[in-house]
Design a protein around this motif. Structure first.
Motif, PDB file in Angstrom:
ATOM      1  N   GLU A   9       0.805  -1.222   0.000  1.00  0.00           N
ATOM      2  CA  GLU A   9       0.000   0.000   0.000  1.00  0.00           C
ATOM      3  C   GLU A   9       0.846   1.284   0.000  1.00  0.00           C
ATOM      4  OE1 GLU A   9      -0.627  -2.630   1.768  1.00  0.00           O
ATOM      5  OE2 GLU A   9      -2.560  -3.257   0.958  1.00  0.00           O
ATOM      6  N   GLN A  10       2.157   1.170   0.209  1.00  0.00           N
ATOM      7  CA  GLN A  10       3.022   2.351   0.169  1.00  0.00           C
ATOM      8  C   GLN A  10       3.248   2.826  -1.268  1.00  0.00           C
ATOM      9  OE1 GLN A  10       6.606   1.069   2.078  1.00  0.00           O
ATOM     10  NE2 GLN A  10       5.737   1.105   4.136  1.00  0.00           N
ATOM     11  N   ILE A  11       3.026   1.950  -2.230  1.00  0.00           N
ATOM     12  CA  ILE A  11       3.249   2.297  -3.639  1.00  0.00           C
ATOM     13  C   ILE A  11       2.185   3.294  -4.084  1.00  0.00           C
ATOM     14  CG2 ILE A  11       3.412   1.358  -5.975  1.00  0.00           C
ATOM     15  CD1 ILE A  11       4.236  -1.320  -4.680  1.00  0.00           C
ATOM     16  N   ARG A  12       2.596   4.359  -4.768  1.00  0.00           N
ATOM     17  CA  ARG A  12       1.701   5.470  -5.091  1.00  0.00           C
ATOM     18  C   ARG A  12       1.219   5.506  -6.535  1.00  0.00           C
ATOM     19  NH1 ARG A  12       5.740   9.873  -2.250  1.00  0.00           N
ATOM     20  NH2 ARG A  12       5.611   9.084  -0.103  1.00  0.00           N
ATOM     21  N   ALA A  13       1.885   4.755  -7.418  1.00  0.00           N
ATOM     22  CA  ALA A  13       1.535   4.819  -8.836  1.00  0.00           C
ATOM     23  C   ALA A  13       0.151   4.216  -9.092  1.00  0.00           C
ATOM     24  CB  ALA A  13       2.582   4.083  -9.661  1.00  0.00           C
ATOM     25  N   ARG A  14      -0.505   4.697 -10.141  1.00  0.00           N
ATOM     26  CA  ARG A  14      -1.820   4.162 -10.499  1.00  0.00           C
ATOM     27  C   ARG A  14      -1.689   2.817 -11.200  1.00  0.00           C
ATOM     28  NH1 ARG A  14      -5.230   9.379 -12.887  1.00  0.00           N
ATOM     29  NH2 ARG A  14      -5.201  10.612 -10.944  1.00  0.00           N
ATOM     30  N   GLU A  15      -0.598   2.651 -11.966  1.00  0.00           N
ATOM     31  CA  GLU A  15      -0.351   1.381 -12.627  1.00  0.00           C
ATOM     32  C   GLU A  15       1.142   1.073 -12.554  1.00  0.00           C
ATOM     33  OE1 GLU A  15      -1.770   1.856 -16.599  1.00  0.00           O
ATOM     34  OE2 GLU A  15      -0.051   3.076 -17.239  1.00  0.00           O
ATOM     35  N   VAL A  16       1.484  -0.206 -12.660  1.00  0.00           N
ATOM     36  CA  VAL A  16       2.875  -0.625 -12.519  1.00  0.00           C
ATOM     37  C   VAL A  16       3.217  -1.651 -13.592  1.00  0.00           C
ATOM     38  CG1 VAL A  16       2.839  -0.210 -10.032  1.00  0.00           C
ATOM     39  CG2 VAL A  16       2.306  -2.494 -10.911  1.00  0.00           C
ATOM     40  N   ARG A  17       4.520  -1.756 -13.869  1.00  0.00           N
ATOM     41  CA  ARG A  17       4.987  -2.831 -14.747  1.00  0.00           C
ATOM     42  C   ARG A  17       5.332  -3.998 -13.829  1.00  0.00           C
ATOM     43  NH1 ARG A  17       6.541  -2.997 -19.868  1.00  0.00           N
ATOM     44  NH2 ARG A  17       6.597  -0.705 -19.993  1.00  0.00           N
ATOM     45  N   LEU A  18       4.568  -5.046 -13.875  1.00  0.00           N
ATOM     46  CA  LEU A  18       4.655  -6.125 -12.897  1.00  0.00           C
ATOM     47  C   LEU A  18       5.594  -7.237 -13.363  1.00  0.00           C
ATOM     48  CD1 LEU A  18       3.577  -7.176 -10.187  1.00  0.00           C
ATOM     49  CD2 LEU A  18       1.741  -8.311 -11.458  1.00  0.00           C
ATOM     50  N   VAL A  19       6.431  -7.680 -12.424  1.00  0.00           N
ATOM     51  CA  VAL A  19       7.335  -8.808 -12.646  1.00  0.00           C
ATOM     52  C   VAL A  19       6.955  -9.899 -11.656  1.00  0.00           C
ATOM     53  CG1 VAL A  19       9.734  -9.600 -12.626  1.00  0.00           C
ATOM     54  CG2 VAL A  19       9.184  -7.274 -13.383  1.00  0.00           C
ATOM     55  N   GLN A  25       7.832 -11.582 -16.919  1.00  0.00           N
ATOM     56  CA  GLN A  25       7.197 -10.294 -17.192  1.00  0.00           C
ATOM     57  C   GLN A  25       5.685 -10.477 -17.313  1.00  0.00           C
ATOM     58  OE1 GLN A  25       8.795  -7.310 -17.332  1.00  0.00           O
ATOM     59  NE2 GLN A  25      10.748  -8.330 -16.885  1.00  0.00           N
ATOM     60  N   VAL A  26       4.948  -9.848 -16.415  1.00  0.00           N
ATOM     61  CA  VAL A  26       3.487  -9.925 -16.453  1.00  0.00           C
ATOM     62  C   VAL A  26       2.918  -8.821 -17.324  1.00  0.00           C
ATOM     63  CG1 VAL A  26       1.387  -9.846 -15.049  1.00  0.00           C
ATOM     64  CG2 VAL A  26       3.450 -10.967 -14.160  1.00  0.00           C
ATOM     65  N   GLY A  27       3.555  -7.640 -17.279  1.00  0.00           N
ATOM     66  CA  GLY A  27       3.098  -6.521 -18.086  1.00  0.00           C
ATOM     67  C   GLY A  27       2.609  -5.367 -17.217  1.00  0.00           C
ATOM     68  N   ILE A  28       2.044  -4.357 -17.881  1.00  0.00           N
ATOM     69  CA  ILE A  28       1.553  -3.187 -17.161  1.00  0.00           C
ATOM     70  C   ILE A  28       0.126  -3.457 -16.679  1.00  0.00           C
ATOM     71  CG2 ILE A  28       0.966  -0.740 -17.360  1.00  0.00           C
ATOM     72  CD1 ILE A  28       3.158  -0.497 -19.466  1.00  0.00           C
ATOM     73  N   VAL A  56       8.512  -0.151 -11.900  1.00  0.00           N
ATOM     74  CA  VAL A  56       8.551  -1.616 -11.973  1.00  0.00           C
ATOM     75  C   VAL A  56       8.364  -2.182 -10.564  1.00  0.00           C
ATOM     76  CG1 VAL A  56       9.908  -3.634 -12.622  1.00  0.00           C
ATOM     77  CG2 VAL A  56      10.098  -1.517 -13.958  1.00  0.00           C
ATOM     78  N   CYS A  57       7.449  -3.119 -10.445  1.00  0.00           N
ATOM     79  CA  CYS A  57       7.198  -3.767  -9.164  1.00  0.00           C
ATOM     80  C   CYS A  57       7.324  -5.283  -9.335  1.00  0.00           C
ATOM     81  CB  CYS A  57       5.806  -3.432  -8.644  1.00  0.00           C
ATOM     82  SG  CYS A  57       5.584  -1.679  -8.238  1.00  0.00           S
ATOM     83  N   LYS A  58       7.787  -5.931  -8.268  1.00  0.00           N
ATOM     84  CA  LYS A  58       7.983  -7.377  -8.325  1.00  0.00           C
ATOM     85  C   LYS A  58       7.271  -8.055  -7.168  1.00  0.00           C
ATOM     86  CE  LYS A  58      11.539 -10.949  -8.685  1.00  0.00           C
ATOM     87  NZ  LYS A  58      12.994 -11.255  -8.754  1.00  0.00           N
ATOM     88  N   LEU A  59       6.744  -9.243  -7.440  1.00  0.00           N
ATOM     89  CA  LEU A  59       6.129 -10.060  -6.402  1.00  0.00           C
ATOM     90  C   LEU A  59       7.227 -10.839  -5.690  1.00  0.00           C
ATOM     91  CD1 LEU A  59       3.062 -11.469  -8.385  1.00  0.00           C
ATOM     92  CD2 LEU A  59       3.104  -9.528  -6.820  1.00  0.00           C
ATOM     93  N   MET A  60       7.326 -10.675  -4.362  1.00  0.00           N
ATOM     94  CA  MET A  60       8.369 -11.376  -3.602  1.00  0.00           C
ATOM     95  C   MET A  60       7.996 -11.426  -2.123  1.00  0.00           C
ATOM     96  SD  MET A  60      11.430  -8.551  -3.145  1.00  0.00           S
ATOM     97  CE  MET A  60      11.570  -8.112  -4.862  1.00  0.00           C
ATOM     98  N   ASP A  61       8.727 -12.260  -1.410  1.00  0.00           N
ATOM     99  CA  ASP A  61       8.618 -12.304   0.054  1.00  0.00           C
ATOM    100  C   ASP A  61       9.570 -11.233   0.567  1.00  0.00           C
ATOM    101  OD1 ASP A  61       8.919 -12.794   2.771  1.00  0.00           O
ATOM    102  OD2 ASP A  61       8.713 -14.959   2.552  1.00  0.00           O
ATOM    103  N   PHE A  62       9.037 -10.070   0.969  1.00  0.00           N
ATOM    104  CA  PHE A  62       9.896  -8.940   1.321  1.00  0.00           C
ATOM    105  C   PHE A  62      10.717  -9.203   2.587  1.00  0.00           C
ATOM    106  CE2 PHE A  62      10.462  -4.451   2.910  1.00  0.00           C
ATOM    107  CZ  PHE A  62      11.404  -4.111   1.940  1.00  0.00           C
TER     108      PHE A  62
END
Length: 209
Positions: A9-19, A25-28, A56-62
Motif C-alpha cells: 500500500e506504500q506504492i503510489r503509482a496508479r499502474e505498474v509494470r509487474l514482474v 514479465q506480467v506486463g503493465i 517496476v514492481c515485483k512479487l516477492m517475500d519482502f
C-alpha cells in the motif's frame, strides 16, 4: 532517511509494470490488480524501479528479501579490505642487527595485509651519498619479495628517501582470511533484520606504526 523500497500500500503509482516471483514479465497492470495478485500468492508487491515510467514492481517475500540482503551486506563488510599504511624508518648506515629487527617489522606488516612506507633518513654528509639509501631499499625489496612488491619506487624527498611496499594479493587474502577466522560473527536472525535494516559502510584508511 529510509532507503527501503515502497511495499504494497506504500506504492503510489496508479499502474505498474509487474514482474512475477520468478522474474517473468506480467506486463503493465493497475496497482489494485497487482496488489490483488500479490495477495493471491501470499507475497508482497515491492517497487524495485521507482524512477521507471510506470514504476517496476515485483512479487516477492519482502521479509526474506531483507534477511538475505542483510546477510550479503554483512559478508561484503567482512570481505572489505582496509588499506593501512605503516611506516618504518631506517638510517643509511644502519647496524646489521637493527636492520634485521626493522625488516622483521616490515615482514610482519606485510603478512598482516598492510602497506609499508619505508623511509631512509639522511643526516649531514650522508645527504651526498643517496646511493647508500637506494642500495638499502633495494636489498629490503629483494628480501621481502615473497610477501610483497614495490608499489612506489625509491624517491628522494628532501633529506629522506621513500619507498612504498605493498603485500601481494595472495598475502593480503591470507591476512583477511586469518582475521575473519579469528573474529567469528553471529549471523543475523530475521527478527534482527526487521528491527535494524542493514547499511553498508565503506572502509576508512589508517596510518601509524
Amino acid at each position: 532517511m529510509s532507503v527501503e523500497p515502497r511495499v504494497n500500500e506504500q506504492i503510489r503509482a496508479r499502474e505498474v509494470r509487474l514482474v512475477g516471483p520468478e522474474g517473468e514479465q506480467v506486463g503493465i497492470v493497475p496497482l489494485e490488480r497487482a496488489l490483488q495478485l500479490a495477495a493471491d500468492v501470499d507475497l508482497d508487491l515491492v517497487e524495485v524501479a521507482p524512477m521507471a515510467r510506470p514504476p517496476v514492481c515485483k512479487l516477492m517475500d519482502f521479509g526474506k528479501f531483507k534477511y538475505e540482503s542483510a546477510l550479503k551486506a554483512r559478508e561484503a563488510r567482512r570481505n572489505q579490505q582496509q588499506t593501512v599504511i605503516k611506516e618504518m624508518k631506517l638510517r643509511p648506515k644502519i647496524d646489521p642487527h637493527d636492520y634485521e629487527t626493522k625488516k622483521g617489522h616490515v615482514v610482519r606488516f606485510l603478512k598482516a595485509g598492510d602497506k609499508v612506507k619505508v623511509t631512509i633518513m639522511f643526516r649531514g654528509r650522508e645527504q651526498s651519498r643517496p646511493e647508500l639509501g637506494y642500495r638499502l631499499l633495494r636489498r629490503l625489496e629483494s628480501e621481502i619479495s615473497e610477501l610483497g612488491y614495490v608499489e612506489a619506487a625509491p624517491k628522494q624527498d628532501g633529506r629522506n628517501m621513500i619507498m612504498v611496499l605493498a603485500p601481494h594479493r595472495a598475502t593480503k587474502a591470507a591476512a583477511v582470511a586469518a582475521n575473519t577466522k579469528a573474529t567469528p560473527t553471529r549471523e543475523p536472525r530475521p527478527e534482527d533484520v526487521e528491527a535494524s535494516p542493514a547499511t553498508t559502510v565503506g572502509p576508512a584508511g589508517n596510518s601509524g606504526e
